[in-house]
Scaffold this active site. Structure first.
Site, PDB file in Angstrom:
ATOM      1  N   GLU A 210       0.807  -1.219   0.000  1.00 51.48           N
ATOM      2  CA  GLU A 210       0.000   0.000   0.000  1.00 51.48           C
ATOM      3  C   GLU A 210       0.848   1.281   0.000  1.00 51.48           C
ATOM      4  O   GLU A 210       0.649   2.180   0.830  1.00 51.48           O
ATOM      5  CB  GLU A 210      -0.980  -0.003   1.177  1.00 51.48           C
ATOM      6  CG  GLU A 210      -1.957  -1.173   1.113  1.00 51.48           C
ATOM      7  CD  GLU A 210      -2.982  -1.174   2.241  1.00 51.48           C
ATOM      8  OE1 GLU A 210      -2.901  -0.303   3.130  1.00 51.48           O
ATOM      9  OE2 GLU A 210      -3.876  -2.048   2.237  1.00 51.48           O
ATOM     10  N   GLU A 330      -5.097  -8.901   0.080  1.00 51.13           N
ATOM     11  CA  GLU A 330      -5.896  -8.647   1.281  1.00 51.13           C
ATOM     12  C   GLU A 330      -7.356  -8.491   0.890  1.00 51.13           C
ATOM     13  O   GLU A 330      -7.678  -7.749  -0.045  1.00 51.13           O
ATOM     14  CB  GLU A 330      -5.444  -7.380   2.013  1.00 51.13           C
ATOM     15  CG  GLU A 330      -4.098  -7.472   2.695  1.00 51.13           C
ATOM     16  CD  GLU A 330      -3.762  -6.205   3.480  1.00 51.13           C
ATOM     17  OE1 GLU A 330      -4.706  -5.441   3.806  1.00 51.13           O
ATOM     18  OE2 GLU A 330      -2.568  -5.984   3.739  1.00 51.13           O
TER      19      GLU A 330
END
Length: 406
Positions: A210, A330
């Site tokens: 991220e 995820e």
């Protein structure tokens, strides 16, 4: 940590600036300042920093079965994240349990549970920043040893293991930060790659987690400039791993875009580094958002919501149709005392993913109750599953032929 120790840390950092490169100077000052401000929180974790961790060396000279990323990903079923564990950002070995509601140290018995529950992928998020011990970005050997021990738990179970850099506040995709970030990315990944270069194809490296403009207005949406810089970061990661020797020349690597976002503009901006056929796209997608991730959102799943099918249609358009495999690194749905709806959502999610041979890795942060992000599946203390119906769904799709997915 007392005030004397805090003062000593800062003083040592200032003295070391005399011999540091400009990039190293900036990074160390940022890290020491952050560590000092969180000293009270991290003091318990600090106590175990010098403990010795026994490490199995059984996978340091494995024979690599060279395979394309597409063929490797096709062998994966479902995945499970060891969340809020090695990715916690305290200091020392105690960081492993610093974010957990119960201070349960990761053990092999936990990982042994995964295959029978329909998982053959283990993602181990690891934060490295607070375990760097000098101006050369050297990782604490004890921390590296502990990471290796947990990796071995997965490898010993025949799992595909994803190892990454996770909550790294030191990478910030801005022109002013780029050179220093690339320097540190190369240094950190050179050490990880060297330690694990003897492992076979079951170990996969994921360069960034991220990456984004932390704390800025565009943190989760991104800018065109930041997206381009992240492509440069990924290029540095790939080149560093490939140059490290051993089996790393043929290892499959995971590449992500801005914030690992599932937004079309962020996905379409990903530029794969020049490499062989051993790169995998990583994306995070908690969908539908109001149901899956929003703590104030709905507890009812709407099967007519288009977020899930649109995600996989976009992934197919941009990557799968071009022979580039994808892993949803995820995903998950929070516990809102709504197990039946969560099961329905999981069924739809896994069915949509199976159409395109995309494995999905559930985010398990060991949190189950309260008002926060409760994604916990495994009761790590009692070695049981909190939600057997969700596990049964994973088991069903682990056995499902992707071509037959509806």
């Amino acid at each position: 940590m007392n005030s004397k120790k805090i003062g000593a840390m800062i003083a040592a950092a200032v003295l070391s600036l005399i011999v540091m490169t400009p990039a190293a100077t900036r990074k160390i000052v940022q890290r020491q300042t952050r560590n000092s401000s969180t000293a009270v929180e991290n003091s318990a974790a600090d106590e175990s920093e010098t403990e010795n961790v026994p490490v199995s060396q059984t996978h340091t000279n494995d024979t690599m079965t060279v395979t394309s990323a597409k063929d490797l990903v096709a062998k994966m079923t479902n995945g499970w994240n060891l969340g809020n564990t090695m990715d916690a950002t305290a200091q020392g070995l105690g960081s492993e349990v610093s974010w957990l509601p119960l201070k349960v140290t990761t053990n092999k018995y936990m990982i042994d549970m995964l295959p029978e529950a329909g998982f053959n992928v283990l993602r181990i998020p690891v934060s490295w920043g607070n375990h760097i011990i000098d101006d050369k970005y050297t990782s604490d050997p004890a921390w590296m040893d502990r990471v290796q021990e947990i990796v071995n738990y997965g490898i010993d179970n025949g799992l595909y293991v994803i190892l990454n850099t996770h909550h790294e506040e030191w990478y910030m995709p801005k022109p002013s930060e780029k050179d220093g970030d690339i320097e540190e990315i190369k240094a950190v990944w050179a050490q990880i790659a060297d330690r694990f270069k003897g492992y076979d194809e079951h170990l996969i490296f994921e360069g960034l987690n991220e990456p984004r403009l932390r704390g800025e207005g565009a943190e989760w949406t991104g800018t065109s400039e930041a997206r381009e810089i992240i492509n440069e970061y990924e290029k540095a990661f790939v080149e560093t791993v490939r140059a490290s020797g051993g089996n790393n020349g043929d290892r499959c690597l995971m590449i992500t875009g801005y914030a690992a976002s599932s937004a079309y503009n962020n996905l379409s901006a990903i530029e794969l580094p020049e490499d062989s056929d051993k790169l995998i796209i990583s994306v995070h997608a908690y969908l539908p958002y109001s149901f899956a991730l929003d703590t104030k959102g709905t507890d009812k799943y709407d099967p007519e919501d288009t977020a899930i099918p649109e995600l996989f249609e976009h992934l197919n358009e941009l990557f799968i149709s071009k022979g580039i495999p994808v892993i949803v690194g995820e995903f998950g749905t929070m516990n809102k005392e709504n197990t039946e709806d969560r099961v329905k959502c999981l069924e739809d999610y896994l069915a949509a993913a199976a159409k395109y041979d995309i494995p999905c890795v559930w985010w398990d942060n060991y949190a189950r109750i309260g008002n926060g992000e409760n994604f916990g599946l495994m009761n790590r203390a009692d070695l049981e599953w909190y939600f057997p119906d969700l596990i049964e769904t994973f088991k069903t799709y682990a056995e499902k032929d992707p071509a037959s997915a509806e």
